[in-house]
Motif scaffolding. Structure first.
Motif, short mmCIF file in Angstrom:
data_model
loop_
_atom_site.label_atom_id
_atom_site.label_comp_id
_atom_site.label_asym_id
_atom_site.label_seq_id
_atom_site.Cartn_x
_atom_site.Cartn_y
_atom_site.Cartn_z
N ASP A 139 0.81 -1.22 0.00
CA ASP A 139 0.00 0.00 0.00
C ASP A 139 0.84 1.27 0.00
OD1 ASP A 139 -2.60 -1.21 0.11
OD2 ASP A 139 -2.18 -1.75 2.18
N LEU A 140 2.13 1.15 0.29
CA LEU A 140 2.97 2.35 0.44
C LEU A 140 3.00 3.21 -0.82
CD1 LEU A 140 6.08 1.15 2.50
CD2 LEU A 140 4.36 2.83 3.17
N LYS A 141 3.03 2.57 -1.99
CA LYS A 141 3.14 3.33 -3.23
C LYS A 141 1.82 3.98 -3.64
CE LYS A 141 6.91 0.58 -5.20
NZ LYS A 141 7.33 -0.29 -6.33
N ARG A 142 0.73 3.62 -2.97
CA ARG A 142 -0.57 4.12 -3.41
C ARG A 142 -1.25 5.06 -2.42
NH1 ARG A 142 -4.64 0.09 -6.01
NH2 ARG A 142 -5.32 2.15 -6.75
N VAL A 186 7.96 8.29 2.65
CA VAL A 186 7.35 7.50 3.70
C VAL A 186 8.05 6.16 3.83
CG1 VAL A 186 5.62 6.59 2.08
CG2 VAL A 186 5.18 6.49 4.54
N SER A 187 8.23 5.73 5.05
CA SER A 187 8.72 4.38 5.34
C SER A 187 7.88 3.84 6.48
CB SER A 187 10.20 4.40 5.73
OG SER A 187 10.40 5.17 6.90
N GLY A 230 -6.28 13.93 1.82
CA GLY A 230 -5.26 14.69 2.53
C GLY A 230 -3.85 14.47 2.02
N LEU A 231 -3.44 13.20 1.87
CA LEU A 231 -2.08 12.91 1.43
C LEU A 231 -1.87 13.29 -0.04
CD1 LEU A 231 -1.27 9.53 3.22
CD2 LEU A 231 -0.41 11.82 3.76
N ALA A 232 -2.93 13.21 -0.85
CA ALA A 232 -2.82 13.64 -2.24
C ALA A 232 -2.57 15.15 -2.30
CB ALA A 232 -4.09 13.28 -3.01
#
Length: 357
Positions: free
Chosen positions: A285-288, A327-328, A310-312
């Protein structure tokens, strides 16, 4: 026979060898042995040269052109080879390159259209789902009141508050959509100014401390007290970035969890890092997570509120500052979001790395 390179080469070689022998017959000292040898050599050399020339410079290229044209006719652009960089002296190579370039461009166009079509389908499904939740909730409360509950003052007030809350959520969703659309289309202008990033983060933490305390969470802010973290950016939008990242850390952290916000200076860059010890984000899910409406856990996220944009918005704001969000995350241990902003030149001095809470 005459439609192949070998057949044409054979006929031309026979013609050349025959002309050679006839020419030698005109000589008085031409012997039968000389005629046979000359005829054989001229035939062999002519056949080899003609066959190589026709096969590799003409027939092979024509075959490739026909192959590409057949694929274009069948609208199959996926298996067309790219031979544009291959060196060749064939006069048909330019035609073949042009056709290949057209086919490759068509293939990319079709792939882009397919991706856009898939994105539109997902977007329509997502936005329909996002809109119907607050709309149906508000409708339910209003219709209940219209069906007679309006006479009960306590029920009326409670339902009106809930309907207003749903409508506020709908308004926030629409506003976020408009903001994101304006950012993507370049309508939103950035107003850059000089400010201390440390003060902005202090304001965000003060605003969100009450929300964190409700779930017994601790927010810690690490920075060097002897430094000023001045940057040149859009203060209002950077405030929104920090607000979104810290709010998400509170929203998706465990009760009693910890959130560490830190400012670090490296060379001429200020790094902002927001770390939590929540459940973390699965690797797939990290890449999306920066896509519109993408949710790691849709049922859990809807219960916690938010528009899914929000993140977009964070991503587009930082892109407008020529920066990016990183993000990690480790499942069961938490996530770290970070981004960089330029340090004002006069502030780029060497100082201690001692951190305080």
């Amino acid at each position: 026979m005459l439609t192949t390179s070998r057949g044409i080469s054979l006929v031309l070689a026979l013609a050349i060898s025959t002309l050679t022998v006839l020419f030698l017959l005109l000589l008085d000292d031409a012997t039968p042995t000389l005629l046979v040898v000359a005829g054989s050599i001229s035939f062999s050399v002519s056949y080899i040269l003609m066959n190589v020339t026709l096969e590799f410079l003409i027939f092979n290229e024509i075959s490739n052109i026909y192959g590409v044209l057949e694929k274009i006719q069948k609208k199959d652009y996926t298996s067309i080879p790219d031979k544009s960089d291959k060196l060749s002296i064939s006069p048909l190579r330019k035609i073949n390159k042009t056709i290949n370039s057209y086919a490759q461009a068509k293939n990319k166009e079709i792939e882009a259209l397919q991706k856009n079509a898939e994105f539109r389908k997902e977007f329509i499904a997502d936005i329909s789902h996002e809109l119907k939740t607050p709309i149906f909730a508000a409708q339910g409360y209003v219709h209940t009141l219209l069906d007679g509950a309006v006479e009960d003052k306590s029920v009326r007030l409670k339902f009106l508050k809930r309907a207003a809350k749903s409508l506020n959520a709908l308004d926030k969703l629409v506003q976020d959509m408009l903001t994101l659309n304006q950012m993507e289309s370049g309508v939103v202008k950035f107003h850059f100014e000089s400010f201390d990033l440390k003060e902005v983060i202090h304001e965000v933490i003060e605003e969100l401390e009450h929300k964190a305390s409700k779930r017994d969470m601790l927010i810690r802010f690490y920075y060097d007290k002897e430094k000023t973290y001045r940057t040149f950016a859009d203060k209002e939008k950077i405030f929104r970035v920090c607000q979104n990242l810290i709010s998400n850390s509170i929203k998706y952290n465990n009760d009693g969890g910890e959130i560490d916000v830190s400012l670090k200076i490296h060379k001429n860059q200020i790094t902002v890092e927001v770390k939590d010890n929540g459940k973390g984000i699965p690797p797939e899910d990290l890449k999306r997570i920066f896509e519109r409406f993408y949710r790691v856990d849709k049922s859990r996220n809807r219960e916690k509120g938010g528009t899914g944009l929000g993140l977009a918005i964070v991503k587009h704001i930082l892109e407008g500052h020529k920066s990016k969000i990183s993000v990690s995350s480790t499942l069961g241990k938490g996530s770290i979001f970070s981004f960089e902003l330029p340090l004002e030149k006069e502030e780029a001095v060497v100082s201690s790395n001692k951190l305080i809470k």
